[in-house]
Design an enzyme around this catalytic site. Structure first.
Site, PDB file in Angstrom:
ATOM      1  CE  LYS A 101      22.651   2.155 -20.564  1.00 40.58           C
ATOM      2  NZ  LYS A 101      23.601   3.188 -20.226  1.00 40.58           N
ATOM      3  CD1 TRP A 117      25.725   5.253 -15.345  1.00 41.69           C
ATOM      4  CD2 TRP A 117      27.629   4.838 -16.440  1.00 41.69           C
ATOM      5  NE1 TRP A 117      25.665   3.977 -15.837  1.00 41.69           N
ATOM      6  CE2 TRP A 117      26.814   3.694 -16.508  1.00 41.69           C
ATOM      7  CE3 TRP A 117      28.884   4.808 -17.050  1.00 41.69           C
ATOM      8  CZ2 TRP A 117      27.207   2.522 -17.171  1.00 41.69           C
ATOM      9  CZ3 TRP A 117      29.285   3.652 -17.710  1.00 41.69           C
ATOM     10  CH2 TRP A 117      28.452   2.532 -17.763  1.00 41.69           C
ATOM     11  CG  ASP A 147      25.334  10.749 -18.816  1.00 38.42           C
ATOM     12  OD1 ASP A 147      24.526  10.396 -19.698  1.00 38.42           O
ATOM     13  OD2 ASP A 147      26.126   9.959 -18.262  1.00 38.42           O
TER      14      ASP A 147
HETATM   15  C1  LIG Z   1      25.031   3.449 -19.865  1.00 37.75           C
HETATM   16  C2  LIG Z   1      25.364   4.810 -19.390  1.00 37.75           C
HETATM   17  C3  LIG Z   1      26.572   5.438 -19.745  1.00 37.75           C
HETATM   18  C4  LIG Z   1      27.636   4.746 -20.566  1.00 37.75           C
HETATM   19  O1  LIG Z   1      27.223   4.646 -21.876  1.00 37.75           O
HETATM   20  P1  LIG Z   1      28.133   4.015 -23.021  1.00 37.75           P
HETATM   21  O2  LIG Z   1      27.348   4.375 -24.231  1.00 37.75           O
HETATM   22  O3  LIG Z   1      28.212   2.557 -22.762  1.00 37.75           O
HETATM   23  O4  LIG Z   1      29.462   4.660 -22.978  1.00 37.75           O
HETATM   24  C5  LIG Z   1      26.803   6.722 -19.290  1.00 37.75           C
HETATM   25  N1  LIG Z   1      25.900   7.356 -18.536  1.00 37.75           N
HETATM   26  C6  LIG Z   1      24.734   6.788 -18.167  1.00 37.75           C
HETATM   27  C7  LIG Z   1      23.778   7.567 -17.324  1.00 37.75           C
HETATM   28  C8  LIG Z   1      24.432   5.504 -18.586  1.00 37.75           C
HETATM   29  O5  LIG Z   1      23.272   4.940 -18.233  1.00 37.75           O
END
Ligand SMILES: *Cc1c(COP(=O)(O)O)cnc(C)c1O
Length: 354
Positions: A191, A100, A167
């Protein structure tokens, strides 16, 4: 029968949230209307959006500290580019801790120079780099608090005078920390916060307005802030279910309450991984994630037996990500301790049999 759901995302949500959310599809707030058919401008929905935004700030301990919350679309992946679009003038610093982060770096490069301050790519992201240097001339520093795929988690964050962007898609609302050390936090809901379809962005508005480029409206944080996260039709149902999940979290002791449970779950599973000779952890011990536990089976001949056993026990979503292999047990907020116990029992049963 309800499964023990260790899925990495979209993931398990509280059962009571599913109950209430399904009721709202039939009749929302006794209005005689479904939440799926009302205007996003109706008072009922504006109240939902406002409650979701304020609960997010309240739970993070950021109320009255110059932060605002937005519920946007496009996933965390859209934030990879929105962050850079809005904040990157010439150069930004990125810590590369996995897939990511790598994707975030790729998007940032469309807008300026990226200084990769450290990377753990040399060991397929098994660890979190430490002791790196953040140049003082960067517009911001970006990191990923929890690496969903590799099962590593940042336990400490660097001190930097520059704005810090994080993030937190896979560990937001899971552990206590001083969230005011960050200037912008983003997280895809699916998540640990709600269903797929919306992304929480929490930001200090003072960091905006520093780039010279023209920003298209949908990409512009300021536009979304000015319209209270209602510039265009938001992901009504995803925001609603996220709001219900945040209410559930508040009722259950907030982040402090859930952190205690999350630690119990992670300790239970990691202790088994460490004492059971049939399994070995993937991530470096000191960097292990309390949200995503990655591990391998030491004898591949036993893989099929193990897979049959956990499926038989009603477990779902245990396969590792294709870039790591092995197994990954995601222990998000709504996963009960008893589900982890079921998994641990299967693992020790496996050892007795082998
Ligand atoms: C799943 C995830 C993403 C991507 O998320 P989307 O909503 O599918 O774009 C980005 N960063 C992390 C840490 C993730 O676990």
């Amino acid at each position: 029968m309800k499964k023990h759901n260790f899925s990495a995302g979209p993931c398990i949500l509280p059962q009571e949230v599913f109950q209430e959310a399904s009721q709202a599809i039939l009749d929302f707030n006794n209005s005689g209307l479904s939440i799926l058919e009302i205007s996003h401008r109706s008072k009922d929905f504006v109240d939902v959006m406002e409650e979701a935004r304020s609960l997010a700030l309240e739970l993070l301990g950021l109320e009255g500290k110059g932060y605002k919350a937005l519920f946007l679309q496009g996933g965390a992946s859209m934030q990879f580019l929105m962050v850079a679009y809005n904040l990157l003038k010439t150069k930004a610093a990125y810590l590369n801790t996995g897939t990511w982060s790598t994707k975030a770096i790729k998007e940032a490069k469309f807008f300026g120079e990226v200084a990769e301050v450290a990377s753990s790519a040399d060991k397929n992201f098994k660890y979190i780099p430490k002791g790196f240097f953040i140049p003082s001339d960067v517009d911001y520093f970006h990191c990923t608090s929890n690496n969903t795929i590799y099962g590593t988690q940042m336990k400490e964050f660097p001190q930097t005078p520059r704005p810090m962007i994080c993030d937190m898609s896979s560990d937001i609302f899971s552990r206590q920390m001083d969230f005011s050390q960050f200037d912008l936090i983003y997280a895809g809901a699916q998540k640990n916060m709600g269903p797929a379809g919306t992304t929480l962005v929490v930001l200090k508005d003072e960091i905006l307005g520093k780039v010279d480029r023209h920003i298209p409206s949908m990409m512009d944080y300021q536009v979304h802030l000015n319209k209270a996260s209602m510039f265009n039709t938001p992901a009504v149902y995803a925001v609603y279910v996220s709001m219900l999940t945040l209410r559930w979290l508040k009722k259950n002791g907030g982040i402090a309450g859930i952190e205690e449970l999350n630690e119990k779950k992670a300790n239970l599973l990691y202790s088994e991984i460490d004492i059971n000779p049939l399994f070995e952890g993937y991530a470096n011990k000191e960097d292990r994630s309390n949200m995503n536990a990655t591990f391998n089976i030491t004898n591949d001949d036993l893989k099929e037996t193990f897979d049959d056993m956990w499926k038989e026990a009603g477990i779902n979503g245990l396969n590792g990500h294709r870039s790591v292999g092995g197994y990954r047990a995601s222990l998000y907020n709504a996963l009960p301790l008893e589900s982890v116990q079921v998994l641990v029992d299967v693992m020790s049963e496996m050892e007795r049999k082998a």
